[in-house]
Design an enzyme around this catalytic site. Structure first.
Site, PDB file in Angstrom:
ATOM      1  N   VAL A  93       0.817  -1.217   0.000  1.00  8.67           N
ATOM      2  CA  VAL A  93       0.000   0.000   0.000  1.00  8.67           C
ATOM      3  C   VAL A  93       0.853   1.272   0.000  1.00  8.67           C
ATOM      4  O   VAL A  93       0.336   2.361  -0.222  1.00  8.67           O
ATOM      5  CB  VAL A  93      -1.010   0.038   1.178  1.00  8.67           C
ATOM      6  CG1 VAL A  93      -2.041  -1.060   1.074  1.00  8.67           C
ATOM      7  CG2 VAL A  93      -0.301   0.018   2.526  1.00  8.67           C
ATOM      8  N   ASN A 119      -7.423  -1.444   6.166  1.00  6.37           N
ATOM      9  CA  ASN A 119      -7.088  -2.178   7.397  1.00  6.37           C
ATOM     10  C   ASN A 119      -5.590  -2.380   7.568  1.00  6.37           C
ATOM     11  O   ASN A 119      -5.118  -2.572   8.696  1.00  6.37           O
ATOM     12  CB  ASN A 119      -7.825  -3.534   7.362  1.00  6.37           C
ATOM     13  CG  ASN A 119      -7.277  -4.519   8.361  1.00  6.37           C
ATOM     14  OD1 ASN A 119      -7.537  -4.406   9.563  1.00  6.37           O
ATOM     15  ND2 ASN A 119      -6.486  -5.483   7.885  1.00  6.37           N
ATOM     16  N   SER A 171      -7.918   2.791  15.745  1.00 11.52           N
ATOM     17  CA  SER A 171      -7.567   2.083  16.978  1.00 11.52           C
ATOM     18  C   SER A 171      -8.056   2.912  18.151  1.00 11.52           C
ATOM     19  O   SER A 171      -8.084   4.151  18.072  1.00 11.52           O
ATOM     20  CB  SER A 171      -6.046   1.927  17.069  1.00 11.52           C
ATOM     21  OG  SER A 171      -5.681   1.484  18.353  1.00 11.52           O
ATOM     22  N   TYR A 184       2.609   5.661  16.946  1.00 12.12           N
ATOM     23  CA  TYR A 184       1.486   4.860  16.425  1.00 12.12           C
ATOM     24  C   TYR A 184       0.173   5.584  16.696  1.00 12.12           C
ATOM     25  O   TYR A 184      -0.687   5.702  15.821  1.00 12.12           O
ATOM     26  CB  TYR A 184       1.504   3.480  17.091  1.00 12.12           C
ATOM     27  CG  TYR A 184       0.331   2.589  16.751  1.00 12.12           C
ATOM     28  CD1 TYR A 184       0.289   1.887  15.546  1.00 12.12           C
ATOM     29  CD2 TYR A 184      -0.733   2.427  17.640  1.00 12.12           C
ATOM     30  CE1 TYR A 184      -0.779   1.046  15.239  1.00 12.12           C
ATOM     31  CE2 TYR A 184      -1.806   1.595  17.346  1.00 12.12           C
ATOM     32  CZ  TYR A 184      -1.825   0.907  16.141  1.00 12.12           C
ATOM     33  OH  TYR A 184      -2.884   0.075  15.841  1.00 12.12           O
ATOM     34  N   ALA A 185       0.025   6.084  17.944  1.00 11.90           N
ATOM     35  CA  ALA A 185      -1.214   6.784  18.315  1.00 11.90           C
ATOM     36  C   ALA A 185      -1.452   7.971  17.384  1.00 11.90           C
ATOM     37  O   ALA A 185      -2.592   8.243  16.995  1.00 11.90           O
ATOM     38  CB  ALA A 185      -1.134   7.257  19.760  1.00 11.90           C
ATOM     39  N   LYS A 188      -2.975   6.826  14.113  1.00 13.84           N
ATOM     40  CA  LYS A 188      -4.374   6.396  14.242  1.00 13.84           C
ATOM     41  C   LYS A 188      -5.290   7.575  14.550  1.00 13.84           C
ATOM     42  O   LYS A 188      -6.424   7.633  14.079  1.00 13.84           O
ATOM     43  CB  LYS A 188      -4.498   5.301  15.310  1.00 13.84           C
ATOM     44  CG  LYS A 188      -3.809   3.993  14.903  1.00 13.84           C
ATOM     45  CD  LYS A 188      -4.419   3.413  13.632  1.00 13.84           C
ATOM     46  CE  LYS A 188      -3.803   2.089  13.216  1.00 13.84           C
ATOM     47  NZ  LYS A 188      -4.439   1.480  12.052  1.00 13.84           N
TER      48      LYS A 188
HETATM   49  N1  LIG Z   1      -4.157  -6.154  17.059  1.00 17.77           N
HETATM   50  C1  LIG Z   1      -4.528  -5.126  17.778  1.00 17.77           C
HETATM   51  O1  LIG Z   1      -4.499  -5.162  19.025  1.00 17.77           O
HETATM   52  C2  LIG Z   1      -5.057  -3.866  17.103  1.00 17.77           C
HETATM   53  C3  LIG Z   1      -5.657  -2.891  17.903  1.00 17.77           C
HETATM   54  C4  LIG Z   1      -6.137  -1.738  17.310  1.00 17.77           C
HETATM   55  C5  LIG Z   1      -6.038  -1.558  15.941  1.00 17.77           C
HETATM   56  N2  LIG Z   1      -5.440  -2.512  15.184  1.00 17.77           N
HETATM   57  C6  LIG Z   1      -5.336  -2.247  13.728  1.00 17.77           C
HETATM   58  O2  LIG Z   1      -5.936  -3.310  13.021  1.00 17.77           O
HETATM   59  C7  LIG Z   1      -5.353  -3.391  11.710  1.00 17.77           C
HETATM   60  C8  LIG Z   1      -5.004  -4.846  11.408  1.00 17.77           C
HETATM   61  O3  LIG Z   1      -3.927  -5.252  12.252  1.00 17.77           O
HETATM   62  P1  LIG Z   1      -3.825  -6.716  12.886  1.00 17.77           P
HETATM   63  O4  LIG Z   1      -3.985  -6.573  14.328  1.00 17.77           O
HETATM   64  O5  LIG Z   1      -4.700  -7.641  12.135  1.00 17.77           O
HETATM   65  O6  LIG Z   1      -2.275  -7.008  12.630  1.00 17.77           O
HETATM   66  P2  LIG Z   1      -1.538  -8.022  11.630  1.00 17.77           P
HETATM   67  O7  LIG Z   1      -2.023  -9.404  11.811  1.00 17.77           O
HETATM   68  O8  LIG Z   1      -0.084  -7.731  11.803  1.00 17.77           O
HETATM   69  O9  LIG Z   1      -2.026  -7.524  10.188  1.00 17.77           O
HETATM   70  C9  LIG Z   1      -1.504  -6.389   9.557  1.00 17.77           C
HETATM   71  C10 LIG Z   1      -1.817  -6.505   8.077  1.00 17.77           C
HETATM   72  O10 LIG Z   1      -1.365  -5.322   7.416  1.00 17.77           O
HETATM   73  C11 LIG Z   1      -0.692  -5.721   6.222  1.00 17.77           C
HETATM   74  N3  LIG Z   1       0.312  -4.724   5.829  1.00 17.77           N
HETATM   75  C12 LIG Z   1       1.283  -4.173   6.597  1.00 17.77           C
HETATM   76  N4  LIG Z   1       2.033  -3.351   5.831  1.00 17.77           N
HETATM   77  C13 LIG Z   1       1.513  -3.383   4.577  1.00 17.77           C
HETATM   78  C14 LIG Z   1       1.862  -2.761   3.336  1.00 17.77           C
HETATM   79  N5  LIG Z   1       2.891  -1.905   3.244  1.00 17.77           N
HETATM   80  N6  LIG Z   1       1.108  -3.037   2.259  1.00 17.77           N
HETATM   81  C15 LIG Z   1       0.063  -3.889   2.348  1.00 17.77           C
HETATM   82  N7  LIG Z   1      -0.319  -4.499   3.466  1.00 17.77           N
HETATM   83  C16 LIG Z   1       0.403  -4.252   4.581  1.00 17.77           C
HETATM   84  C17 LIG Z   1      -0.048  -7.060   6.563  1.00 17.77           C
HETATM   85  O11 LIG Z   1       0.116  -7.835   5.379  1.00 17.77           O
HETATM   86  P3  LIG Z   1       1.525  -8.117   4.637  1.00 17.77           P
HETATM   87  O12 LIG Z   1       2.599  -8.173   5.668  1.00 17.77           O
HETATM   88  O13 LIG Z   1       1.283  -9.414   3.927  1.00 17.77           O
HETATM   89  O14 LIG Z   1       1.686  -6.990   3.672  1.00 17.77           O
HETATM   90  C18 LIG Z   1      -1.124  -7.696   7.430  1.00 17.77           C
HETATM   91  O15 LIG Z   1      -2.052  -8.377   6.645  1.00 17.77           O
HETATM   92  C19 LIG Z   1      -4.146  -2.463  11.735  1.00 17.77           C
HETATM   93  O16 LIG Z   1      -4.467  -1.255  11.082  1.00 17.77           O
HETATM   94  C20 LIG Z   1      -3.909  -2.207  13.210  1.00 17.77           C
HETATM   95  O17 LIG Z   1      -3.283  -0.973  13.456  1.00 17.77           O
HETATM   96  C21 LIG Z   1      -4.953  -3.669  15.730  1.00 17.77           C
END
Ligand SMILES: NC(=O)c1ccc[n+]([C@@H]2O[C@H](COP(=O)([O-])OP(=O)(O)OC[C@H]3O[C@@H](n4cnc5c(N)ncnc54)[C@H](OP(=O)(O)O)[C@@H]3O)[C@@H](O)[C@H]2O)c1
Length: 308
Positions: A93, A119, A171, A184-185, A188
């Site tokens: 992205v 996402n 978030s 990070y904050a 978001k």
């Molecule tokens: N887990 C939590 O506690 C939490 C809490 C609040 C918000 N969130 C938010 O939820 C969202 C999903 O995160 P998650 O918790 O599911 O973490 P995750 O399992 O690490 O997933 C992150 C996803 O983002 C993709 N990504 C990262 N960099 C990218 C790039 N340059 N281009 C395309 N895709 C990219 C990764 O895919 P690839 O590496 O294959 O590219 C992966 O599929 C995020 O925005 C995160 O900030 C998570």
């Protein structure tokens, strides 16, 4: 007496009509997503992967985007039972040309875009002086600039259709910033502000903007040691499945902001807004220097893992 009987009958009929209208509202049917074209970035793992499954189960045509092509193929076979029509577009992205290619590929295949889920996200946390500047830029691009640019690209077809949803996965940390992750904050909080401003700009166009605020969720972003810490201070850890299902329920109800983390999160958000000094006191007791060190260690481990 006669008048009173008519009054009672009239009231009963109004209540019944109201109930019937509510019951028959199309939002109650999970089939409203049937055939909807849904782009999910970060679909290779965690919450994005759960969105892919949840939308496919409701008959949507899902488009999976992330960098790791082999994982996207895994997700495709995972959801094959529900969705025969899945498009995988390996995408970084942070590359504008790849974003344009993603949108073009979707329009060529389906001719429309109904829902964009921004996402994809990464996290850098710990003490700011220890942050790697390259990772900070990468995070700001992935979490914020890329989401804005992809929304921009999807807007043209959505405005022409006079319908569409842009869903930004932000978030709780953006609404209630804590000491463990200032950079990070900021990304978001930026995405939350972008969502609110865009929603106002798009009033009357038929395009909706939805802000999703996950709390702690069991994904690669939150390793077991941190999950234990979070539970230890009395907070809950959601499953990605729950985040996806609850998001869709709220989306269908027409909600603009979808919060996670239950009552505690809403209380923290209220304190942050109305009594910030109390919010600081509460956070001081929860986010200790030890917790920040643990999160920093996790960021470093993720970096080593990525470099391999
Ligand atoms: N887990 C939590 O506690 C939490 C809490 C609040 C918000 N969130 C938010 O939820 C969202 C999903 O995160 P998650 O918790 O599911 O973490 P995750 O399992 O690490 O997933 C992150 C996803 O983002 C993709 N990504 C990262 N960099 C990218 C790039 N340059 N281009 C395309 N895709 C990219 C990764 O895919 P690839 O590496 O294959 O590219 C992966 O599929 C995020 O925005 C995160 O900030 C998570």
């Amino acid at each position: 007496m006669k008048r009173f009987r008519w009054f009672l009958l009239g009231s009963a009929a109004s209540v019944a009509a109201y109930w019937l209208v509510r019951y028959l509202r199309p939002e109650h049917s999970p089939l409203v997503l049937n055939q909807a074209v849904v782009i999910i970035t970060g679909a290779s793992s965690g919450i994005g992967r759960a969105y892919a499954l949840a939308f496919a189960r409701r008959g949507a045509r899902v488009v999976l985007a992330a960098r790791r092509a082999e994982l996207l193929e895994e997700v495709r076979s995972e959801i094959a039972t529900y969705a025969a029509d899945v498009l995988c577009v390996p995408t970084d992205v942070n590359d504008d040309t790849q974003l344009e290619h993603l949108v073009q590929a979707v329009l060529e295949r389906y001719g429309r875009i109904d829902i964009l889920i921004n996402n994809a996200g990464v996290v850098v946390q710990g003490m700011l002086q220890n942050h790697d500047p390259k990772r900070v830029r990468e995070m700001a691009n992935t979490n914020l600039a890329a989401a804005i640019n992809l929304a921009r690209l999807c807007l043209t077809p959505m405005l022409a259709q006079r319908s569409g949803v842009i869903m930004n996965v932000c978030s709780v940390g953006g609404a209630v910033p804590n000491a463990s992750m200032p950079a990070y904050a900021a990304t978001k909080a930026g995405l939350i502000a972008f969502s609110s401003a865009l929603r106002r700009q798009l009033e009357g166009t038929g395009v909706r903007v939805v802000t999703v605020l996950p709390a702690y969720t069991d994904t690669d972003m939150l390793p077991p040691a941190i999950q234990d810490y979070v539970r230890g201070i009395g907070l809950s850890v959601d499953t990605p499945h729950y985040v996806a299902e609850h998001t869709i329920d709220e989306l269908l109800k027409g909600e603009q902001e979808i919060w996670f983390g239950g009552f505690t999160t809403r209380l923290f958000a209220w304190l942050e807004r109305h009594l910030p000094f109390v919010s600081t006191l509460v956070q001081r007791s929860l986010i200790t220097p030890e917790a920040i060190a643990l999160l920093e260690q996790h960021t470093n481990e993720l970096d080593v893992h990525r470099a391999r």
